[in-house]
Design an enzyme around this catalytic site. Structure first.
Site, PDB file in Angstrom:
ATOM      1  N   ASN A   1     -10.506   9.115   7.573  1.00  0.00           N
ATOM      2  CA  ASN A   1     -10.735  10.191   6.501  1.00  0.00           C
ATOM      3  C   ASN A   1     -11.422  11.281   7.295  1.00  0.00           C
ATOM      4  O   ASN A   1     -12.170  11.414   8.106  1.00  0.00           O
ATOM      5  CB  ASN A   1     -11.677   9.477   5.727  1.00  0.00           C
ATOM      6  CG  ASN A   1     -11.369   8.522   4.613  1.00  0.00           C
ATOM      7  OD1 ASN A   1     -10.052   8.854   4.368  1.00  0.00           O
ATOM      8  ND2 ASN A   1     -12.150   7.628   4.336  1.00  0.00           N
TER       9      ASN A   1
ATOM     10  N   LYS B   1       0.670  -1.387  -0.023  1.00  0.00           N
ATOM     11  CA  LYS B   1      -0.266  -0.041  -0.119  1.00  0.00           C
ATOM     12  C   LYS B   1       0.871   1.189  -0.159  1.00  0.00           C
ATOM     13  O   LYS B   1       1.797   1.198   0.626  1.00  0.00           O
ATOM     14  CB  LYS B   1      -0.816   0.049   1.278  1.00  0.00           C
ATOM     15  CG  LYS B   1      -2.034  -0.885   1.323  1.00  0.00           C
ATOM     16  CD  LYS B   1      -2.904  -0.522   2.453  1.00  0.00           C
ATOM     17  CE  LYS B   1      -4.227  -0.996   2.596  1.00  0.00           C
ATOM     18  NZ  LYS B   1      -5.063  -0.906   3.774  1.00  0.00           N
TER      19      LYS B   1
ATOM     20  N   ILE C   1      -6.291  -9.628   3.417  1.00  0.00           N
ATOM     21  CA  ILE C   1      -7.199 -10.485   4.246  1.00  0.00           C
ATOM     22  C   ILE C   1      -8.236 -10.814   3.243  1.00  0.00           C
ATOM     23  O   ILE C   1      -9.029  -9.865   2.631  1.00  0.00           O
ATOM     24  CB  ILE C   1      -7.938  -9.545   5.339  1.00  0.00           C
ATOM     25  CG1 ILE C   1      -6.536  -9.461   6.253  1.00  0.00           C
ATOM     26  CG2 ILE C   1      -8.906 -10.294   5.971  1.00  0.00           C
ATOM     27  CD1 ILE C   1      -7.071  -8.669   7.573  1.00  0.00           C
TER      28      ILE C   1
ATOM     29  N   ARG D   1     -12.597  14.029   6.869  1.00  0.00           N
ATOM     30  CA  ARG D   1     -13.701  14.825   6.245  1.00  0.00           C
ATOM     31  C   ARG D   1     -14.948  14.322   6.090  1.00  0.00           C
ATOM     32  O   ARG D   1     -15.133  13.016   6.614  1.00  0.00           O
ATOM     33  CB  ARG D   1     -13.117  14.929   4.689  1.00  0.00           C
ATOM     34  CG  ARG D   1     -12.995  13.781   4.180  1.00  0.00           C
ATOM     35  CD  ARG D   1     -12.599  14.001   2.726  1.00  0.00           C
ATOM     36  NE  ARG D   1     -12.225  12.518   2.084  1.00  0.00           N
ATOM     37  CZ  ARG D   1     -12.753  11.816   1.689  1.00  0.00           C
ATOM     38  NH1 ARG D   1     -14.169  11.576   1.649  1.00  0.00           N
ATOM     39  NH2 ARG D   1     -12.124  10.686   1.031  1.00  0.00           N
TER      40      ARG D   1
ATOM     41  N   GLY E   1      -8.418   6.615  -2.236  1.00  0.00           N
ATOM     42  CA  GLY E   1      -9.608   6.326  -3.381  1.00  0.00           C
ATOM     43  C   GLY E   1      -9.142   4.938  -4.337  1.00  0.00           C
ATOM     44  O   GLY E   1      -9.542   4.856  -5.081  1.00  0.00           O
TER      45      GLY E   1
END
Ligand code: ADP
Length: 480
Positions: free
Chosen positions: A272, A141, A186, A274, A147
């Site tokens: 996140n 990652k 996973i 927001r 997104g």
């Protein structure tokens, strides 16, 4: 803007040249063009936006949920200009915007994390050792990713060889930050997230969870609240953990703590900082206007509710209407909306950015609208969604609406046994099903066939094209 209007606050909308005709420009009390269609020339031009705010005597900026909404530098500049940023502190945005930093921050608080590293991986030999410890399959990652972008699965050492450098290069070019890390991949997981609200006085509450497991390319397509997959005990535990995560970064504003859920265990993914695209489902089941709360919090007021007064009532499901062609693996579609007629009626909400006749440009995320329904039960919200999708008329552009109908009518969605691989597993079935005569035409034909044989019962079959299992059984018999 609707929430602001109810509070007696006037609004200024900004738009790019591509969005000149968009409905939000007419809804606002004033609207100003901030530049050319390309977002780097308009919506992402922070200096220009701040200049305009000063010229127009604006007091506060609501960043929405795209573009600059999770940009810590922008939030800081807003403060420096003496304006109010309707969102969390720049420090929280910075900390939580970086997946590695946020993992490190919460690891001190006993929050369950997906097995993996919380340090950057710099090269292949390091990656091999770590993957060996975690066990394949692993997920690489990008720390600055978002997104659904910047993620790569490696199922063996050979795949890791191919993926690690590609991942680092991609992260560098897409996010300007090449830091990558690794987690256990996973399988069969569900995405469950918790809405939190914090104020500047230190109060933090949660507004329960949303389930967002119907995803393509790790991006959400359908969301619902509450989750059908967890029991009351897990609900309380996951919500409590989310509040702890928010507390760990002294959070204020509206935020979402995301978890992955598998085999009865949940693990923190990220936060996140927001309002989320899918916030309406939470608003509908709790009756709380999240934007009003955001505004009050930004003004320094306390959250208007205490935890004990937040309850779940009913069920809500949202589908995202993307200008994408599911038949071509969700490839974005562009063109003119030659027809655009919204559904309505009890329990139906549409949050959209388009009108009939508008052009859907290539410049932005291809989301046209969100269609949200509410029902006393999950099944009522689901049936209502199918009804609303049937009413929604969009021509000139391919959208995800027909595919969303297929999903919410699918037995695996209905019984809740779906996971994040649903779309991958069933997209082919959807494409094949379109080769068959559609439900409606078959229903009409059924009516004719049965009416010859059974008189009155044929009429009932025809009148229930979307539902009764009785009708479906008869259809199966007829097809055989
Ligand atoms: P982004 O910030 O790009 O949205 P997230 O970390 O929130 O990335 O993950 C997005 C989705 O990717 C999750 O909802 C989940 O479906 C999938 N995902 C993320 N981490 C894992 C993992 N360790 N194993 C399996 N799937 C994962």
């Amino acid at each position: 803007m609707r929430s602001a209007r109810e509070l007696g606050i006037s609004t200024v909308a900004i738009y790019s040249e591509a969005d000149r005709a968009a409905p939000h420009t007419r809804y606002a009390d004033e609207a100003v063009c901030v530049g050319e269609a390309a977002s780097s020339q308009s919506y992402l031009n922070a200096a220009n936006i701040l200049e305009l705010c000063k010229a127009l005597n604006v007091d506060a900026i609501h960043p929405g949920y795209g573009f600059l909404s999770e940009n810590a530098d922008f939030a800081r500049k807003v403060h420096e200009e003496g304006l109010v940023f309707i969102g969390p502190s720049p420090e929280s945005i910075r900390l939580m915007g970086d997946k590695l930093a946020s993992k490190q921050a919460v690891s001190r608080y006993n929050i369950p994390l997906v097995p993996g590293t919380d340090q950057e991986i710099k090269d292949l030999s390091e990656a091999k050792i770590i993957a060996g410890n975690i066990g394949y399959p692993v997920l690489i990652k990008a720390s600055a990713g978002g997104g659904g972008k910047g993620m790569r699965i490696a199922r063996s050492e050979k795949e890791l060889d191919d993926e690690i450098n590609t991942a680092i290069n991609e992260a560098t070019s897409a996010f300007g930050n090449g830091a990558v890390f690794m987690e256990k991949y996973i399988e069969s997981n569900k995405h469950i997230e918790v809405q939190v609200l914090g104020d500047q006085k230190g109060n933090i509450i949660h507004l329960f969870e949303r389930e967002c497991s119907i995803q393509r390319r790790h991006q959400k397509l359908i969301e619902e609240a509450p989750s059908i997959s967890i029991d009351v005990e897990t609900r309380n535990e996951i919500a409590k953990t989310a509040v702890e995560v928010a507390r760990a970064c002294h959070y204020y504003g509206a935020g979402t703590v995301e978890f992955i859920y598998a085999d009865g265990m949940f693990y923190f993914l990220e936060m996140n900082t927001r309002l989320q695209v899918e916030h309406p489902v939470t608003e509908l089941i709790t009756g709380v206007d999240l934007v009003k709360e955001q505004i009050a919090i930004a003004e320094g007021k306390a959250i208007s509710l205490i935890q004990e007064n937040v309850h779940i009532k009913g069920h809500s499901i949202e589908v995202r209407v993307y200008a994408e062609d599911p038949d071509r693996n969700f490839l974005p579609d562009i063109g003119h909306l030659t027809t655009y007629i919204r559904p309505s009626g009890v329990g139906v909400r549409i949050d959209d950015g388009y009108d009939e006749g508008m052009k859907v440009p290539i410049y932005y995320d291809p989301m046209l609208a969100k269609l949200i329904t509410y029902g006393e039960t999950r099944d009522e919200a689901r049936q209502r969604l199918i009804r609303a999708i049937d009413e929604y008329q969009v021509n000139g552009i391919k959208t995800t609406l027909p595919f969303c109908k297929f999903v919410v009518d699918h037995p695996v969605f209905r019984d809740g046994s779906f996971d994040t691989s649903f779309i991958e597993s069933y997209l082919d079935d959807y494409i094949k099903s379109k080769g068959q005569p559609g439900d409606r035409s078959v229903a009409a034909l059924m009516g004719v066939v049965l009416s010859e044989q059974e008189g009155k019962r044929a009429h009932e079959s025809h009148a229930a094209p979307n539902g009764s299992s009785n009708w479906r059984n008869r259809l199966k018999e007829w097809q055989q």
